[in-house]
Design an enzyme around this catalytic site. Structure first.
Site, PDB file in Angstrom:
ATOM      1  N   GLY A  22       0.721  -1.061  -0.032  1.00  0.00           N
ATOM      2  CA  GLY A  22       0.028   0.100   0.087  1.00  0.00           C
ATOM      3  C   GLY A  22       0.736   1.279  -0.111  1.00  0.00           C
ATOM      4  NE  ARG A  26      -5.032   6.602   5.545  1.00  0.00           N
ATOM      5  CZ  ARG A  26      -5.708   5.687   6.114  1.00  0.00           C
ATOM      6  NH1 ARG A  26      -6.543   5.722   7.176  1.00  0.00           N
ATOM      7  NH2 ARG A  26      -5.639   4.497   5.880  1.00  0.00           N
ATOM      8  CE  LYS A  33       0.779   2.020   6.099  1.00  0.00           C
ATOM      9  NZ  LYS A  33      -0.833   2.367   6.188  1.00  0.00           N
ATOM     10  N   GLY A 153     -12.248  -1.747  10.275  1.00  0.00           N
ATOM     11  CA  GLY A 153     -13.090  -2.558   9.880  1.00  0.00           C
ATOM     12  C   GLY A 153     -14.014  -2.811  11.018  1.00  0.00           C
ATOM     13  CB  SER A 418      47.857  20.133  29.454  1.00  0.00           C
ATOM     14  OG  SER A 418      47.377  19.589  30.392  1.00  0.00           O
TER      15      SER A 418
END
Ligand code: UD1
Ligand code: CA
Length: 501
Positions: A22, A26, A33, A153, A418
């Site tokens: 699909g 949306r 998707k 559904g 350092s």
């Protein structure tokens, strides 16, 4: 017999068919998707993980929209799965038919599942399989009772409670819309019954599509045994159609992971801001402070403390280690070692027991030996550091000559002063020192002090001559007057500078 086995002992499910063709309109995304990710997997990855324990003979994934991307992802996460192309997206029923046509040899139970069901769990799928098998159904639909059935559904049952149809919301009567039991988009059907039903579905619905859900009504009309199984946890069935649902599913998934971890004895200080992928493991008595993100293959051992505000991707944190406000990728953080605040550990970083990487330090492809420390403001790339060594503040491992990367080797019990530049390839032997501010381009033998900087020169009276009348000149004049006064220790040009630590 486990629910996933038939009496004959073969797999209970002949095939798993994932519907993933699909468009996902949306989502409004250029990414298909089912490839959107939550909790450390794509949606498709979650569905495949939930169905993998069935050990079906074949797993078919129907691809269509963005199929190149979906197929490439599938090759990565489930190389054994068979992608089948649905050229035109004519509906879920058409997708199922295309899948079954691609595996004509399959007979027996087939699990059909929507690719956008990321919360589906293997227990729920197992319950569907068990009930389908026990009842001897031709077709069983997974359902759930939800508070808000919008967009889903509806499951229509007759007076006896038998499932008679699945009706999409847009095709439903007002009475049917009031039904709260919904279709999860997960079905178990006998291959022959599915093939016969799918051959007969029509597109006489509001969307003009071929609906897989119509198979159920057709089989009921045939008099075939059909049923529905309710998911225990209704969250399991929630699909994901847009970004808001994606965020909601991600939250639910995260809540599940954190619930499990807390039950297993992990302290999660703030579940609202702690995000843990499903693929992560955390030992008991570990503490996850607020703003912690654990991702990918990360493992956190017992008693370790992570956070606040820390992201770990594909990292190993061993027992009793602490990682505070840091960003770490592909790092191994040894037992009892400490990282942060504000450290950036990149792939290949391996910290041995009791070592330390401190504030504003970046590391990459480096082994830090037991008890060694890189406490502040340094870049350490492509290096091996022995045991018990200390790398002073603002040291840079100069690993890149503009063309190639080179390694630096630091021995045991070394003191790097350092602001040392270690120009690789270079080696500093066991017990050696480097002087602060040195640019080390040659190897330093064991026990030597490597000094590579210009000797200091003081230009006496410079401020008095060049900055007359300035506050500095006045302060200097005052110091000189005090030095002339008897009993004052005075200021001398050749004082040794204080070493910062
Ligand atoms: C579907 C169900 C609905 C159920 C819901 C659960 C149908 C007709 N409806 O609705 O009853 O409550 O899932 O989330 O199936 N697909 C294809 N090819 C196509 C069309 C769809 O492979 O041509 C795939 C999609 O990628 C998706 C699945 O089928 O994974 C379902 O399609 P989708 O459009 O998401 O259906 P829903 O409207 O969510
Ligand atoms: Ca859907």
């Amino acid at each position: 017999m486990s629910p996933q086995e038939t009496p004959a002992g073969g797999p209970a499910v002949a095939a798993v068919v994932v519907l993933a063709a699909g468009q996902g309109t949306r989502m409004r995304s250029s990414t298909p998707k089912v490839l959107h990710a939550l909790g450390g997997r794509s949606m498709l990855g979650h569905v495949l993980a939930a169905t993998a324990p069935l050990q079906a003979g074949v797993t078919v994934v129907v691809v269509g929209s963005g199929r190149d991307q979906v197929e490439a992802h599938l090759a990565e996460i489930a190389p054994g799965a068979l992608p089948v192309v649905q050229e035109e997206q004519r509906g879920s029923g058409h997708a199922a038919a295309v899948a079954l046509a691609a595996v004509p040899e399959v007979e027996g139970p087939v699990l059909l599942v929507n690719g956008d069901a990321p919360l589906l769990r293997e227990e729920t799928v197992g319950a569907l399989v068990a009930e389908h098998t026990r009842a001897g159904h031709a077709f069983t639909v997974l359902t759930a009772a939800v508070d808000d059935p919008t967009g889903l559904g509806r499951i229509v049952r007759d007076a006896s409670g038998a499932v008679t149809a699945i009706v999409e919301e847009r095709d439903a009567t007002p009475e049917q819309r009031a039904i709260r039991e919904v279709n999860a988009g997960v079905y178990l059907g006998d291959a022959a019954a599915l093939r016969s039903g799918l051959a007969r579905i029509g597109s006489g619905n509001d969307q003009g599509e071929l609906y897989v859900t119509d198979v159920l009504g057709l089989l009921v009309a045939d008099g075939a045994p059909v049923g529905g199984v309710r998911a225990e946890d209704p969250d399991d069935v929630l699909g994901c159609n847009d970004r808001r649902e994606l965020a909601a599913r991600r939250r639910t998934l995260n809540d599940r992971v954190l619930d499990r971890l807390m039950r297993e004895g992990v302290t999660v200080v703030d579940p609202q801001t702690t995000w843990v992928d499903v693929t992560v493991t955390v030992g008991n008595d570990a503490v996850l402070e607020p703003g912690t993100h654990l991702q990918g293959t990360t493992t956190v051992a017992s008693g370790a403390v992570v956070g606040p505000d820390t992201t770990l991707l594909d990292c190993t944190v061993e027992a009793g280690a602490e990682v505070v406000r840091s960003h770490c990728l592909g790092a191994v953080i040894g037992p009892e070692s400490t990282v942060g605040p504000f450290s950036y550990l990149r792939p290949g970083t391996r910290l041995a027991r009791g070592s330390k990487v401190g504030a504003f330090v970046e590391t990459k492809n480096v082994e830090v030996g037991e008890g060694s420390k890189v406490p502040h403001l340094s870049y350490v790339g492509d290096a091996t550091i022995g045991r018990g060594s200390n790398v002073g503040a603002a040291t840079v491992f100069v690993n890149y000559d503009g063309v190639a990367k080179h390694r630096t080797t630091i021995g045991d019990q070394v003191r790097i002063g350092s602001d040392t530049m270690l120009v690789a390839p270079v080696t500093v032997g066991d017990g050696a020192y480097t002087a602060a501010g040195s640019v080390i381009t040659k190897d330093v033998p064991p026990g030597a002090m490597g000094v590579a900087r210009a000797a200091q020169r003081n230009v006496g009276g410079w401020v008095r001559r060049r900055r007359p009348g300035s506050p500095a000149a006045e302060a200097a004049a005052a110091a000189e007057r005090r030095a002339d006064a008897p009993g004052d220790p005075g200021v001398h040009d050749d004082d040794e500078g204080q070493q910062s630590r």
